[in-house]
Write a protein that holds these residues in place. Structure first.
Motif, PDB file in Angstrom:
ATOM      1  N   MET A   1      58.038 108.165  18.007  1.00 21.65           N
ATOM      2  CA  MET A   1      58.970 109.164  18.520  1.00 21.65           C
ATOM      3  C   MET A   1      58.191 110.406  18.932  1.00 21.65           C
ATOM      4  O   MET A   1      57.824 111.229  18.119  1.00 21.65           O
ATOM      5  N   ASN A   2      57.907 110.545  20.204  1.00 21.39           N
ATOM      6  CA  ASN A   2      57.064 111.634  20.679  1.00 21.39           C
ATOM      7  C   ASN A   2      57.781 112.580  21.628  1.00 21.39           C
ATOM      8  O   ASN A   2      57.244 113.612  21.994  1.00 21.39           O
ATOM      9  N   ASN A   3      58.983 112.241  22.073  1.00 22.32           N
ATOM     10  CA  ASN A   3      59.731 113.050  23.034  1.00 22.32           C
ATOM     11  C   ASN A   3      58.920 113.322  24.298  1.00 22.32           C
ATOM     12  O   ASN A   3      59.013 114.396  24.886  1.00 22.32           O
ATOM     13  N   VAL A   4      58.134 112.351  24.710  1.00 21.86           N
ATOM     14  CA  VAL A   4      57.353 112.456  25.942  1.00 21.86           C
ATOM     15  C   VAL A   4      58.088 111.660  27.017  1.00 21.86           C
ATOM     16  O   VAL A   4      58.393 110.488  26.838  1.00 21.86           O
ATOM     17  N   ASP A  61      62.852 106.917  20.448  1.00 19.33           N
ATOM     18  CA  ASP A  61      63.085 107.270  21.844  1.00 19.33           C
ATOM     19  C   ASP A  61      63.317 105.974  22.619  1.00 19.33           C
ATOM     20  O   ASP A  61      62.689 104.954  22.334  1.00 19.33           O
ATOM     21  N   ASP A  72      65.275 110.713  20.346  1.00 18.61           N
ATOM     22  CA  ASP A  72      65.727 111.002  18.976  1.00 18.61           C
ATOM     23  C   ASP A  72      67.078 110.375  18.633  1.00 18.61           C
ATOM     24  O   ASP A  72      67.986 111.048  18.144  1.00 18.61           O
ATOM     25  N   ASP A 122      59.751 101.079  14.188  1.00 16.80           N
ATOM     26  CA  ASP A 122      60.337 101.336  15.506  1.00 16.80           C
ATOM     27  C   ASP A 122      60.689 100.060  16.257  1.00 16.80           C
ATOM     28  O   ASP A 122      61.002 100.111  17.452  1.00 16.80           O
ATOM     29  N   SER A 154      57.207 102.147  23.555  1.00 18.29           N
ATOM     30  CA  SER A 154      56.145 101.734  24.470  1.00 18.29           C
ATOM     31  C   SER A 154      56.575 100.584  25.364  1.00 18.29           C
ATOM     32  O   SER A 154      55.751 100.028  26.104  1.00 18.29           O
TER      33      SER A 154
END
Length: 214
Positions: A1-4, A61, A72, A122, A154
């Motif tokens: 979860m990177n919010n990218v 994500d 999120d 995830d 991913s």
């Protein structure tokens, strides 16, 4: 979860609904989940058995090939790795296909994935989520109830099979439903791996106009 946000994506707060075929109408008396392929012995589970497996809660994500991304989102379900524990794999198993209903066929839809990328929190078969009011709720039938696979961020979300019915364990990679129709086998959104041929959109591709008003 990177919010990218991957290239070519647009953020949405909603959870758009896009799928092939009709939404599956859950029938507990006929529903089952099968683990098969390159295993010592196949296993078939009913829904009560599945719901009694260890529970995992994960915030992820999601990135859809139709260009939406939702950050999120918290789900409750069964980690992919906990299904793997129920079978003894043959040597050299490196890939899987996750199957789901397409219209009336419980194995009509499938998506291929590498096994090594699915062993964390995830990669989750989900049945509940925190809705817009932040309360727990069952996922809607059109989102894949009673069991929907959510892949790691991913992978584009078509790898997240709705109305999931089975995991096939494989020694060699094999295309699933959309991969057979021209979509990428690897489907990494951060590399924009949407299609097998980057210069040609496959027949049946949905763009941003399909989800913006949902």
């Amino acid at each position: 979860m990177n919010n990218v946000l991957p290239p070519g994506q647009l953020e949405t707060k909603k959870w758009p609904i896009l799928h092939e075929g009709d939404a599956y109408k859950y029938d507990e008396s006929t529903w089952s989940f099968k683990l098969f392929g390159a295993v010592k012995e196949e296993v078939t589970l009913d829904y009560n058995t599945v719901r009694n497996l260890p529970v995992t809660v994960s915030t992820v994500d999601m990135h859809c090939v139709t260009t939406w991304s939702k950050f999120d989102t918290t789900f409750e379900g069964i980690a992919f790795r906990d299904f793997v524990k129920l079978v003894e794999l043959d040597e050299d198993v490196q890939f899987v296909k996750v199957y789901g209903f397409l219209n009336d066929d419980p194995y009509g839809y499938s998506a291929n994935l590498p096994l090594k990328d699915l062993m964390g929190d995830d990669a989750l078969f989900v049945y509940r989520w925190r809705d817009s009011s932040r309360d727990w709720a069952d996922i809607r039938p059109k989102h894949g109830f009673p069991l929907r696979f959510i892949p790691p961020a991913s992978f584009y979300l078509w790898k997240g099979t709705k109305w999931a019915t089975a995991i096939e364990f494989l020694k060699e990679d094999k295309p699933g439903y959309w991969e057979e129709r021209g979509y990428s086998m690897t489907a990494n959104p951060f590399n924009e791996e949407r299609f097998a041929d980057k210069n040609n959109k496959p027949k049946g591709y949905f763009g941003a106009d399909e989800w913006k008003d949902q």
